[in-house]
Motif scaffolding. Structure first.
Motif, PDB file in Angstrom:
ATOM      1  N   ASP A 106      -2.342  -0.619   1.048  1.00  0.00           N
ATOM      2  CA  ASP A 106      -1.621  -1.887   1.048  1.00  0.00           C
ATOM      3  C   ASP A 106      -1.888  -2.634  -0.253  1.00  0.00           C
ATOM      4  N   PRO A 107      -0.903  -3.409  -0.740  1.00  0.00           N
ATOM      5  CA  PRO A 107      -1.149  -4.206  -1.951  1.00  0.00           C
ATOM      6  C   PRO A 107      -2.201  -5.277  -1.676  1.00  0.00           C
ATOM      7  N   TYR A 109      -3.647  -9.079  -2.518  1.00  0.00           N
ATOM      8  CA  TYR A 109      -3.357 -10.412  -3.041  1.00  0.00           C
ATOM      9  C   TYR A 109      -4.546 -11.312  -2.750  1.00  0.00           C
ATOM     10  N   SER A 120       0.251  -9.611   1.323  1.00  0.00           N
ATOM     11  CA  SER A 120       1.533 -10.122   0.849  1.00  0.00           C
ATOM     12  C   SER A 120       1.321 -11.446   0.123  1.00  0.00           C
ATOM     13  N   ALA A 121       2.300 -11.826  -0.662  1.00  0.00           N
ATOM     14  CA  ALA A 121       2.209 -13.060  -1.433  1.00  0.00           C
ATOM     15  C   ALA A 121       2.488 -14.293  -0.587  1.00  0.00           C
ATOM     16  N   THR A 128       4.491 -19.219  -0.499  1.00  0.00           N
ATOM     17  CA  THR A 128       3.744 -18.363  -1.420  1.00  0.00           C
ATOM     18  C   THR A 128       2.316 -18.875  -1.530  1.00  0.00           C
ATOM     19  N   THR A 131      -1.695 -14.279  -4.942  1.00  0.00           N
ATOM     20  CA  THR A 131      -1.499 -13.761  -6.290  1.00  0.00           C
ATOM     21  C   THR A 131      -1.959 -12.314  -6.290  1.00  0.00           C
ATOM     22  N   GLU A 132      -1.122 -11.413  -6.775  1.00  0.00           N
ATOM     23  CA  GLU A 132      -1.456  -9.991  -6.764  1.00  0.00           C
ATOM     24  C   GLU A 132      -2.679  -9.705  -7.625  1.00  0.00           C
ATOM     25  N   LYS A 134      -4.074  -6.856  -9.567  1.00  0.00           N
ATOM     26  CA  LYS A 134      -3.824  -5.531 -10.130  1.00  0.00           C
ATOM     27  C   LYS A 134      -5.176  -4.865 -10.401  1.00  0.00           C
ATOM     28  N   THR A 137      -7.599  -2.136  -4.600  1.00  0.00           N
ATOM     29  CA  THR A 137      -6.996  -1.482  -3.439  1.00  0.00           C
ATOM     30  C   THR A 137      -7.944  -1.597  -2.253  1.00  0.00           C
TER      31      THR A 137
END
Length: 156
Positions: A106-107, A109, A120-121, A128, A131-132, A134, A137
Motif C-alpha cells: 500500500d502507498p 502517506y 491515502s491522501a 486532504t 502527504t506521500e 516516497k 513501504t
C-alpha cells in the motif's frame, strides 16, 4: 553458558517508534521545536535545524523511541520534549501507527493532523490530510489504530 540460539527477528513492539528488524538503519539528530511523541512522522522546521511532528511540510522521518524511558517510568509520556535532541529514523524498519487498514504494498502517506501514517491522501470525509512518503513501504498488515512495520530508505 554460551548463547546457542539467536532470534532471526525482533519481538513485536508494544509501542510505536521502535525498530522492527536488525537490518541496517540510519537516523539523524535534530533539536525538537516542540514535544514529539515516539513513532510520529517528523518534518523539518526552523530552516532545517529543528524538527516537529508532521504538519504537511517537508517529511524528514520517524521519531525513534528511547528505550530507557520504558524502564525508568512505564507511565511517562513517550516523547521528546521541546529543545531535546530527537533521533529521526530515515532508513530502516520501524513500528508506526496507521490511521487506516494497511498491508504490504500500500502507498504510504504521513498524516498532517495526527502525525501517524495512512494509505491515502484523504480522510473518510474527503479532506486532504496526507502527504506521500516516497521511499517508504509497509512491511506488515494492520488495522486502523494498530502498529505496522514501516520500511524507509530516504535520500540523504
Amino acid at each position: 553458558m554460551p548463547i546457542t540460539d539467536y532470534q532471526k527477528y525482533m519481538d513485536v513492539a508494544a509501542s510505536k517508534g521502535k525498530f522492527a528488524t536488525y537490518q541496517d538503519s540510519h537516523a539523524e539528530t535534530k533539536a525538537a521545536a516542540s514535544a514529539i511523541n515516539y513513532g510520529m512522522a517528523v518534518e523539518m522546521t526552523g530552516g532545517g535545524s529543528q524538527a516537529q511532528t508532521f504538519q504537511g511540510g517537508t517529511f524528514l522521518g520517524v521519531a525513534l523511541a528511547r528505550e530507557y524511558y520504558d524502564y525508568t517510568d512505564p507511565n511517562a509520556v513517550k516523547q521528546y520534549d521541546a529543545n531535546e535532541p530527537v533521533a529521526v529514523v530515515r532508513k530502516g524498519v520501524i513500528w508506526v501507527e496507521v490511521e487506516e487498514d494497511a498491508a504490504p504494498g500500500d502507498p504510504v502517506y504521513a498524516d498532517q493532523t495526527t502525525g501517524n501514517f495512512r494509505i491515502s491522501a484523504t480522510d473518510s470525509g474527503g479532506t486532504t490530510v496526507g502527504t506521500e512518503v516516497k521511499g517508504a513501504t509497509f512491511k506488515s498488515t494492520a488495522n486502523a489504530g494498530e502498529l505496522i512495520q514501516l520500511e524507509m530508505n530516504l535520500p540523504a
